[in-house]
Structure formats: C-alpha cells, structure tokens
Design an enzyme around this catalytic site. Structure first.
Site, PDB file in Angstrom:
ATOM      1  CG  HIS A  33      -1.852  -1.060   1.421  1.00 31.23           C
ATOM      2  ND1 HIS A  33      -1.783  -1.955   2.460  1.00 31.23           N
ATOM      3  CD2 HIS A  33      -2.936  -1.414   0.686  1.00 31.23           C
ATOM      4  CE1 HIS A  33      -2.797  -2.816   2.373  1.00 31.23           C
ATOM      5  NE2 HIS A  33      -3.506  -2.515   1.308  1.00 31.23           N
ATOM      6  CD  GLN A 144      -0.185  -6.861 -12.666  1.00 32.07           C
ATOM      7  OE1 GLN A 144      -0.545  -5.789 -13.168  1.00 32.07           O
ATOM      8  NE2 GLN A 144      -0.662  -8.032 -13.079  1.00 32.07           N
ATOM      9  CB  SER A 181      -1.824 -10.142   1.111  1.00 31.76           C
ATOM     10  OG  SER A 181      -3.200 -10.273   1.447  1.00 31.76           O
TER      11      SER A 181
HETATM   12  P1  AMP Z   1      -6.474  -3.773  -0.409  1.00 28.90           P
HETATM   13  O1  AMP Z   1      -6.298  -2.999   0.848  1.00 28.90           O
HETATM   14  O2  AMP Z   1      -6.061  -5.208  -0.284  1.00 28.90           O
HETATM   15  O3  AMP Z   1      -7.829  -3.577  -1.047  1.00 28.90           O
HETATM   16  O4  AMP Z   1      -5.441  -3.162  -1.442  1.00 28.90           O
HETATM   17  C1  AMP Z   1      -5.446  -1.797  -1.777  1.00 28.90           C
HETATM   18  C2  AMP Z   1      -4.582  -1.569  -2.992  1.00 28.90           C
HETATM   19  O5  AMP Z   1      -3.245  -1.999  -2.692  1.00 28.90           O
HETATM   20  C3  AMP Z   1      -5.038  -2.411  -4.202  1.00 28.90           C
HETATM   21  O6  AMP Z   1      -4.870  -1.655  -5.385  1.00 28.90           O
HETATM   22  C4  AMP Z   1      -4.095  -3.585  -4.168  1.00 28.90           C
HETATM   23  O7  AMP Z   1      -3.888  -4.185  -5.422  1.00 28.90           O
HETATM   24  C5  AMP Z   1      -2.822  -2.913  -3.673  1.00 28.90           C
HETATM   25  N1  AMP Z   1      -1.920  -3.915  -3.106  1.00 28.90           N
HETATM   26  C6  AMP Z   1      -2.226  -4.867  -2.190  1.00 28.90           C
HETATM   27  N2  AMP Z   1      -1.145  -5.640  -1.941  1.00 28.90           N
HETATM   28  C7  AMP Z   1      -0.148  -5.172  -2.729  1.00 28.90           C
HETATM   29  C8  AMP Z   1       1.215  -5.558  -2.939  1.00 28.90           C
HETATM   30  N3  AMP Z   1       1.769  -6.587  -2.300  1.00 28.90           N
HETATM   31  N4  AMP Z   1       1.945  -4.840  -3.826  1.00 28.90           N
HETATM   32  C9  AMP Z   1       1.385  -3.801  -4.505  1.00 28.90           C
HETATM   33  N5  AMP Z   1       0.121  -3.392  -4.343  1.00 28.90           N
HETATM   34  C10 AMP Z   1      -0.638  -4.065  -3.473  1.00 28.90           C
END
Ligand code: AMP
Length: 278
Positions: A33, A144, A181
C-alpha cells in the site's frame, strides 16, 4: 493530515487541492500500500487514501467481519508518508438507506477471481466508482497484486468516461517472494512458510516460458506440479490467460500472458500473479 469521515467534509477539504493521487485501500496497511502512496505523492504532489472495508465485495461466507483492522496504526503510517487526505467512512456513509445502484461488468464474473467469487467485482466496481466520484483524483493507483481488479477498473473508467487516469504499480513482495497482503496476517508460522510455494509456482512457469514453452497446458501443469510439493497448499486454480481478456490461453502469443493462481493455505485464500511480456 486531514482524516475525514463524511462525503460532504471530504469534498470541502479536497477543493483546497489541485492535483490529487488517490489510493483506495481496505486498511491494515503494508509496504505494498505504502509504495502506491509514495508514487501517488511523487506524481501528483498530494496523496489521498481511503480506508474502507467494503462489505459488498465480500460473500456472506467470506471474511468481512474478521478482516484485519487497525486504524490507529494505519493513521500513524499515513502521517509518516505525508498523506494529506484520508477518507475513512462508516458503512452507512457509503451505503445510506435507499442506496440502490450497482456497476456490473458481467464478463468479469466468468473468469478467475470473478468465477470463484460471484458478485465480488460488482462490489469492487461500485465502490471504486463511488470513491472516484467523491475524491475526484487526477490519478488513481492500484496494485498488480490484484490483476483482475486492475482490468475491471480500467474497463469501468473507459466505459463510463471517468476522467481519472488509472495507474498500476508492481507487486511488493516479502524476501521469500510472498506477495504482501493484509490477509497474510491470518497465517500461522507453518502456513506462512508454506505460502512461499505460490511465488515458486509462478516463477517456475515464468522460467519455462522464457525457455520456450508456449503451451498453456504445459505452463499450467508446471505450476500444479510445484504446488503439489507443498502438503499445506490446496490450489483453487492455476491460470495462463490473455492479459486483456483474461481468457485461458492454449498458446502464449504476442500479447504475452497473465500467469496467476489462487491457493488455500489452511483456510486462508491467497492469490498472486506475474504479468509476462511476450
Ligand atoms: P487492499 O487494501 O487489499 O484492497 O489493497 C489496496 C490496494 O493496494 C489495491 O490496489 C491492491 O492491489 C494494492 N496492493 C495490495 N497488496 C499489494 C502488494 N503486495 N503490492 C502492490 N500493491 C498491493
């Protein structure tokens, strides 16, 4: 840093800024993030972040209620990153009584995550549409890591003539290759060690492709074989798909391939992918 919970207040505060780079998140922030926020700030001058665990993108049996949350820690990290605008709405602010609209991309529900999680991408597209309308960013940044989400968001923005530019940034990984994640926090130490098998399977397919294997079946088989080595891993799917249509490929052609998988380690469902140029 402005931490704002209502649409009305957000609009008012946002009006004081010109170019804004926006990163929508569900919180429990990690380096993946933060890398998006740094890029947003670098490219647009001002970064806006939303933290909202969106109930409509979770199925009833999924992990909405136990999704990890730690707003205090998240706000500390955002302050360190110099994020100017933070939108933290309650569910009732986003979906007040009488709410009745959905953005639906039927094709997304036919493949990969959409096929495994019916209605998930309608929930995602609807909330991203709302957030883009509220934040009105110059650019919005997505990882991605969630490959199909980037395809869905790009399609929605194109189809609905939304003025925001969509930027996709590389997946940030742990030292052993595991994609960062928020859900990794569910893993026990044993499961965490086993989870590196996802990246090993992806890189096995990537290497095979680099050595000349073009057959989708050969590449999918190679991933399945690597995953079979890990008794704690239960694959849901392995995929070698067209990067634009996300349809499974018989042969990898000039558009390259999105190599992806979904694997359960214990009850935790993990996804990862590599986007391979031709
Ligand atoms: P989330 O909080 O899981 O909904 O993720 C928010 C944003 O962060 C989304 O655009 C995800 O694709 C991105 N994101 C989550 N994990 C990663 C990661 N390991 N590397 C890059 N972007 C990420």
């Amino acid at each position: 840093m402005n931490v704002i919970t209502t649409v009305k207040d957000f609009r008012q505060t946002r009006a004081g800024f010109d170019r804004v780079g926006f990163v929508p998140t569900m919180g429990y922030l990690h380096e993946g993030h933060l890398s998006l926020m740094r890029q947003a700030r670098r490219e647009c001058g001002t970064a806006a972040v939303s933290i909202f665990v969106n109930p409509t993108q979770f199925a009833p049996h999924e992990d909405f209620t136990r999704y990890p949350r730690d707003l205090e820690r998240d706000l500390r990290l955002l302050a360190v990153e110099g994020v100017e605008l933070v939108f933290v709405p309650e569910v009732g602010e986003m979906y007040p009584e009488g709410f009745g609209t959905a953005v639906v991309l039927p094709a997304a529900d036919e493949v990969l995550e959409g096929a495994a999680r019916p209605d998930h991408f309608s929930g995602v597209a609807t909330v991203v549409c709302k957030l883009l309308n509220i934040v009105q960013p110059t650019r919005a940044y997505f990882g991605q890591k969630d490959a199909q989400q980037t395809v869905v968001v790009r399609q929605m923005v194109r189809d609905l003539n939304m003025p925001t530019q969509i930027v996709v940034a590389p997946t940030v990984r742990e030292a052993d290759g595991l994609a960062m994640s928020s859900r990794n926090s569910y893993l026990t130490p044993k499961q965490r060690a086993a989870a590196q098998i996802l990246y090993r399977a992806l890189t096995a397919a990537q290497e095979l492709l680099a050595s000349g294997e073009r057959h989708g079946d050969g590449l999918r088989q190679a991933m399945s074989e690597v995953l079979a080595d890990e008794p704690l891993a239960r694959p849901e799917y392995v995929s070698v798909a067209d990067p634009l249509t996300l349809r499974e490929l018989a042969e990898v052609g000039p558009r390259g391939a999105l190599i992806s998988l979904a694997v359960r380690v214990g009850v935790v469902r993990l996804i990862d992918n590599l986007l391979i140029d031709a």
